[in-house]
Design a protein around this motif. Structure first.
Motif, short mmCIF file in Angstrom:
data_model
loop_
_atom_site.label_atom_id
_atom_site.label_comp_id
_atom_site.label_asym_id
_atom_site.label_seq_id
_atom_site.Cartn_x
_atom_site.Cartn_y
_atom_site.Cartn_z
N LEU A 1 0.83 -1.33 -0.02
CA LEU A 1 0.05 -0.02 0.16
C LEU A 1 0.67 1.38 -0.04
CD1 LEU A 1 -2.88 -0.98 2.65
CD2 LEU A 1 -3.10 -0.83 0.08
N SER A 2 2.09 1.18 0.69
CA SER A 2 3.04 2.50 0.72
C SER A 2 3.65 2.49 -0.70
CB SER A 2 4.17 2.13 1.70
OG SER A 2 3.61 1.93 3.14
N CYS A 3 3.84 1.57 -1.43
CA CYS A 3 4.19 1.81 -2.68
C CYS A 3 3.05 2.05 -3.65
CB CYS A 3 4.70 0.21 -3.35
SG CYS A 3 5.48 0.12 -4.89
N ILE A 4 2.04 1.80 -3.53
CA ILE A 4 0.86 2.19 -4.22
C ILE A 4 0.61 3.57 -4.10
CG2 ILE A 4 -1.68 2.12 -4.61
CD1 ILE A 4 -1.51 -1.03 -4.01
N ALA A 5 0.60 3.95 -2.78
CA ALA A 5 0.34 5.62 -2.52
C ALA A 5 1.61 6.42 -3.43
CB ALA A 5 0.65 5.89 -1.15
N SER A 6 2.85 5.85 -3.35
CA SER A 6 4.01 6.49 -3.77
C SER A 6 3.88 6.97 -5.38
CB SER A 6 5.36 5.77 -3.45
OG SER A 6 6.42 6.34 -3.93
N HIS A 7 3.39 5.46 -5.76
CA HIS A 7 3.09 5.63 -7.36
C HIS A 7 2.20 6.52 -7.64
CE1 HIS A 7 5.91 1.98 -7.26
NE2 HIS A 7 6.05 2.35 -8.73
N LEU A 8 1.12 6.56 -6.97
CA LEU A 8 0.02 7.62 -7.26
C LEU A 8 0.39 8.75 -6.99
CD1 LEU A 8 -3.01 5.55 -5.57
CD2 LEU A 8 -2.89 5.99 -8.07
N LEU A 9 1.14 9.43 -5.98
CA LEU A 9 1.74 10.36 -5.82
C LEU A 9 2.46 11.10 -7.15
CD1 LEU A 9 2.03 13.18 -4.23
CD2 LEU A 9 3.97 11.92 -3.23
N TRP A 10 3.17 10.22 -7.43
CA TRP A 10 3.98 10.38 -8.99
C TRP A 10 3.17 10.42 -10.12
CZ3 TRP A 10 3.92 7.27 -13.31
CH2 TRP A 10 4.61 7.61 -14.25
N LEU A 11 1.94 9.59 -10.30
CA LEU A 11 1.09 9.70 -11.58
C LEU A 11 0.26 10.64 -11.77
CD1 LEU A 11 0.33 8.00 -13.94
CD2 LEU A 11 -1.34 6.70 -12.55
N GLY A 12 -0.50 11.45 -10.40
CA GLY A 12 -1.10 12.59 -10.59
C GLY A 12 -0.57 13.76 -11.06
N PRO A 13 0.47 13.98 -10.60
CA PRO A 13 1.05 15.45 -11.23
C PRO A 13 1.71 15.29 -12.51
CG PRO A 13 1.84 15.07 -8.93
CD PRO A 13 1.01 13.90 -9.26
N PHE A 14 2.15 14.21 -12.72
CA PHE A 14 2.57 13.70 -14.12
C PHE A 14 1.34 13.82 -15.04
CE2 PHE A 14 3.01 10.67 -17.67
CZ PHE A 14 4.25 11.23 -18.14
N MET A 15 0.06 13.18 -14.96
CA MET A 15 -1.03 13.35 -15.71
C MET A 15 -1.40 15.04 -15.82
SD MET A 15 -1.71 10.46 -16.76
CE MET A 15 -3.36 10.16 -17.32
N ALA A 16 -1.35 15.65 -14.89
CA ALA A 16 -1.68 16.89 -15.02
C ALA A 16 -0.76 17.71 -15.83
CB ALA A 16 -1.64 17.62 -13.56
N ASP A 17 0.83 17.25 -15.68
CA ASP A 17 1.84 18.00 -16.32
C ASP A 17 1.51 17.96 -18.20
OD1 ASP A 17 3.13 19.42 -14.38
OD2 ASP A 17 4.37 17.55 -14.18
N ILE A 18 0.91 16.66 -18.33
CA ILE A 18 0.78 16.33 -19.70
C ILE A 18 -0.46 16.84 -20.15
CG2 ILE A 18 2.69 14.59 -19.88
CD1 ILE A 18 0.37 12.69 -19.81
N GLY A 19 -1.29 17.59 -19.17
CA GLY A 19 -2.53 18.13 -19.88
C GLY A 19 -3.67 17.34 -19.33
N ALA A 20 -3.60 16.14 -18.94
CA ALA A 20 -4.60 15.48 -18.49
C ALA A 20 -5.05 15.80 -16.94
CB ALA A 20 -4.38 14.01 -18.41
N ARG A 21 -5.90 16.69 -16.96
CA ARG A 21 -6.49 17.17 -15.71
C ARG A 21 -7.28 16.13 -14.94
NH1 ARG A 21 -2.93 20.78 -14.51
NH2 ARG A 21 -2.51 22.64 -16.07
N THR A 22 -8.42 15.84 -15.61
CA THR A 22 -9.64 15.05 -15.01
C THR A 22 -8.81 13.97 -14.27
OG1 THR A 22 -11.04 15.87 -16.18
CG2 THR A 22 -11.63 14.08 -14.96
N PRO A 23 -7.82 12.93 -14.86
CA PRO A 23 -7.36 11.75 -14.23
C PRO A 23 -6.99 12.00 -12.93
CG PRO A 23 -6.79 11.77 -16.68
CD PRO A 23 -7.43 12.95 -16.14
#
Length: 103
Positions: A4-26
């Motif tokens: 679960l710690s690993c999942i939370a860490s990956h989600l912390l990376w994925l959220g801002p990355f998606m926002a950086d490439i223009g995908a705001r909703t995900p």
């Protein structure tokens, strides 16, 4: 808890990355799922972040009785053995689906 710690860490990376490439909703959905992981941490350790759960020789306290049910509700789906083979999965995911395979 480590997974679960690993999942939370990956989600912390994925959220801002998606926002950086223009995908705001995900990113909103991603952070919602991350909050669910933090809810599980809080239920087990009374802390959402920087929890001191693991210690030398094991864990600080046993999990509460209702925690397992909450954790099972968090997981969205189950991958069966046949599906894992058809999708070409390997490693721990393949073993978790019930296929005894090790290189």
């Amino acid at each position: 808890m480590l997974e679960l710690s690993c999942i939370a860490s990956h989600l912390l990376w994925l959220g801002p990355f998606m926002a950086d490439i223009g995908a705001r909703t995900p990113s909103f959905y991603i952070f919602r799922e991350r909050e669910l992981v933090y809810d599980l941490f809080e239920a087990a350790t009374s802390m959402r972040m920087m929890h001191n759960y693991f210690c030398i020789g094991g864990v600080a306290v046993d999990l509460p009785y209702s925690w397992i049910d909450k954790c099972l509700d968090f997981w969205i789906g189950v991958i069966g053995g046949e599906e894992a083979i058809n999708w070409g999965l390997s490693g721990s995911i393949l073993q978790a689906s019930g296929i005894k395979w090790d290189l």
